[in-house]
Design an enzyme around this catalytic site. Structure first.
Site, PDB file in Angstrom:
ATOM      1  N   SER A 163      43.375  32.083  38.322  1.00 12.58           N
ATOM      2  CA  SER A 163      44.492  33.024  38.313  1.00 12.58           C
ATOM      3  C   SER A 163      44.996  33.240  39.735  1.00 12.58           C
ATOM      4  O   SER A 163      44.220  33.199  40.703  1.00 12.58           O
ATOM      5  CB  SER A 163      43.987  34.350  37.746  1.00 12.58           C
ATOM      6  OG  SER A 163      44.924  35.374  37.973  1.00 12.58           O
TER       7      SER A 163
ATOM      8  N   TYR B 266      37.512  41.595  37.007  1.00 14.66           N
ATOM      9  CA  TYR B 266      38.119  40.411  36.370  1.00 14.66           C
ATOM     10  C   TYR B 266      38.455  39.358  37.432  1.00 14.66           C
ATOM     11  O   TYR B 266      38.074  38.186  37.311  1.00 14.66           O
ATOM     12  CB  TYR B 266      39.393  40.804  35.601  1.00 14.66           C
ATOM     13  CG  TYR B 266      40.222  39.600  35.233  1.00 14.66           C
ATOM     14  CD1 TYR B 266      39.813  38.742  34.206  1.00 14.66           C
ATOM     15  CD2 TYR B 266      41.389  39.273  35.933  1.00 14.66           C
ATOM     16  CE1 TYR B 266      40.551  37.609  33.890  1.00 14.66           C
ATOM     17  CE2 TYR B 266      42.127  38.146  35.621  1.00 14.66           C
ATOM     18  CZ  TYR B 266      41.710  37.317  34.598  1.00 14.66           C
ATOM     19  OH  TYR B 266      42.431  36.187  34.289  1.00 14.66           O
TER      20      TYR B 266
ATOM     21  N   LYS C  50      36.949  35.321  38.406  1.00 15.54           N
ATOM     22  CA  LYS C  50      37.710  34.079  38.650  1.00 15.54           C
ATOM     23  C   LYS C  50      37.309  33.484  40.010  1.00 15.54           C
ATOM     24  O   LYS C  50      37.105  32.278  40.138  1.00 15.54           O
ATOM     25  CB  LYS C  50      39.222  34.361  38.619  1.00 15.54           C
ATOM     26  CG  LYS C  50      39.744  34.767  37.246  1.00 15.54           C
ATOM     27  CD  LYS C  50      39.562  33.666  36.216  1.00 15.54           C
ATOM     28  CE  LYS C  50      39.987  34.080  34.837  1.00 15.54           C
ATOM     29  NZ  LYS C  50      39.604  33.141  33.772  1.00 15.54           N
TER      30      LYS C  50
END
Ligand code: NAD
Ligand code: WQD
Length: 338
Positions: free
Chosen positions: A124, A149, A153
């Site tokens: 992302s 989150y 990643k």
């Protein structure tokens, strides 16, 4: 020979299944339906006119994954399976680390055991953090992320890069997505969020259909052309095609590459609202609300590397994104629940 698609019933995964089948690849899909519905599979099969094996399996279940690899010849994996809600990740970080990070470790262990060492990972733009200026390119420092989150990643990018150092047979493509929106042009598959959407486009379309009363525009005092936040919105079908190109690439290369998938163009919140109204002739009432914590003024990509390495660039414009989102939303007001 087939490509395994984890999380293939989800929003981006379902569109990628269609594009992979269209490009002539055989696919095998794994999903635990945590954030998706079996109906998505029916629609993929209807739209593509093709059948493929599906396993209802959690990626943390090593024995379940071994079965998938034993029963199919898997050349490469496109790895979408993961949890993705930024706010939720702050509330339940361990669930995010377990699902996203431990899940990826188990998947890679089974892949190595079964001799499959090619993986395309859903990373992302969030890994760029808030300090780098846009346009963001792949040489910029990553890791200054602000939530669990984003940290999953960043951590997974590191884990997959370490694998390439440990064993030169691995081929890893880290695809850094910007803001995927839109739906398949048929209106048969699209994004089906649970509860009240966190992201802008599903919120707009649920306001337009009358499910939600009005959009709150989070801040109009940013340093942008109209004061609202600017993002690089990319049509999900363009994004899906980017995965086909990444698989083509990974089959012929080893080592690790991080690659942005974006359009290179930024639109503000109000630009997107106005484009949606113009494209669809619907009303989208909104109010200006306070800033949302953690948001940055501007975030858009430099998409040059994807063009050079994969021969890919986004083809669809904002009008396509708005029109296709609305076709999906208006034909499926309850999402996959019909
Ligand atoms: P999604 O939730 O629609 O799809 C993810 C799929 O993975 C779902 O079908 C879910 O049921 C499945 N899944 C989750 N955990 C699993 C597990 N442990 N085992 C098996 N299946 C599991 O999300 P999406 O928008 O399609 O995103 C796909 C990937 O792309 C995610 O990894 C996400 O973090 C990443 N990503 C998404 C965006 C975005 O804005 N949508 C942006 C950047 C990156
Ligand atoms: C876009 C713009 C908001 C909702 C997130 C994740 C990122 C990635 C993509 C996974 C911002 C504004 C939003 C609303 C608003 N996901 N907004 N009212 O925050 O750019 O990115 O999704 O990797 O990691 O952080 O996307 O769609 O939430 O917001 O005004 O109700 O819309 O402030 O400017 P974001 P978004």
């Amino acid at each position: 020979m087939a490509i395994l698609i984890t999380g293939g019933c989800g929003y981006i995964g379902s569109h990628t299944c269609i594009e992979m089948l269209k490009a002539g690849y055989e696919i095998v899909v794994v999903d635990n339906y945590y954030n998706s519905k079996p109906e998505a599979l029916n629609r993929i099969k209807e739209l593509s006119g093709k059948e493929f094996p599906f396993y209802e399996c959690d990626i943390r279940d090593a024995e379940g994954l071994r079965r998938v690899f034993r029963e199919n010849t898997i050349e490469a994996v496109i790895h979408f399976a993961g949890l993705k809600a930024v706010g939720e990740s702050v509330q339940i970080p361990l669930t995010y680390y377990d699902n996203n990070v431990s899940g990826t470790v188990v998947l890679c262990q089974v892949m190595a055991e079964m001799g499959c060492k090619r993986i395309i990972f859903s990373s992302s733009a969030t890994v760029y953090g808030s300090e780098n200026p846009s346009p963001l390119n792949e040489t910029m420092p990553v890791g200054a992320v602000t939530n669990p989150y984003g940290r999953t990643k960043f951590m997974i990018e590191g884990i997959l890069s370490d694998l390439c150092v440990s064993d030169p047979d691995w081929s890893v493509v880290l695809l850094r997505y910007f803001n995927p929106i839109g739906a398949h042009e048929s209106g048969h598959i699209g994004e089906d969020p649970n509860g009240i959407p966190n992201n802008l486009m599903p919120y707009i379309s649920q306001v337009a259909i009358g499910k939600l009363k009005q959009l709150s525009v989070f801040g109009n005092d940013y340093n942008t052309h109209d004061g609202t936040g600017v993002r690089d919105y990319i049509h999900v079908v363009d994004l899906a095609v980017g995965h086909v190109k990444a698989v083509d690439y990974a089959l012929g290369h080893t080592g690790v590459e991080a690659i942005n998938l974006g359009t290179g163009v930024g639109y503000s919140v109000l630009d997107l609202v106005n484009a949606f109204i113009a494209a669809n002739g619907v009303d989208v009432p909104y109010v200006i609300a306070p800033r949302r914590s953690g948001d940055v003024d501007t975030c858009y990509s430099d998409p040059t590397k994807a063009a050079e390495l994969l021969g890919w660039k986004a083809e669809k414009n904002v009008e396509d994104m708005c029109r296709d989102t609305w076709r999906w939303q208006s034909q499926n007001p309850k999402g996959y629940n019909k």
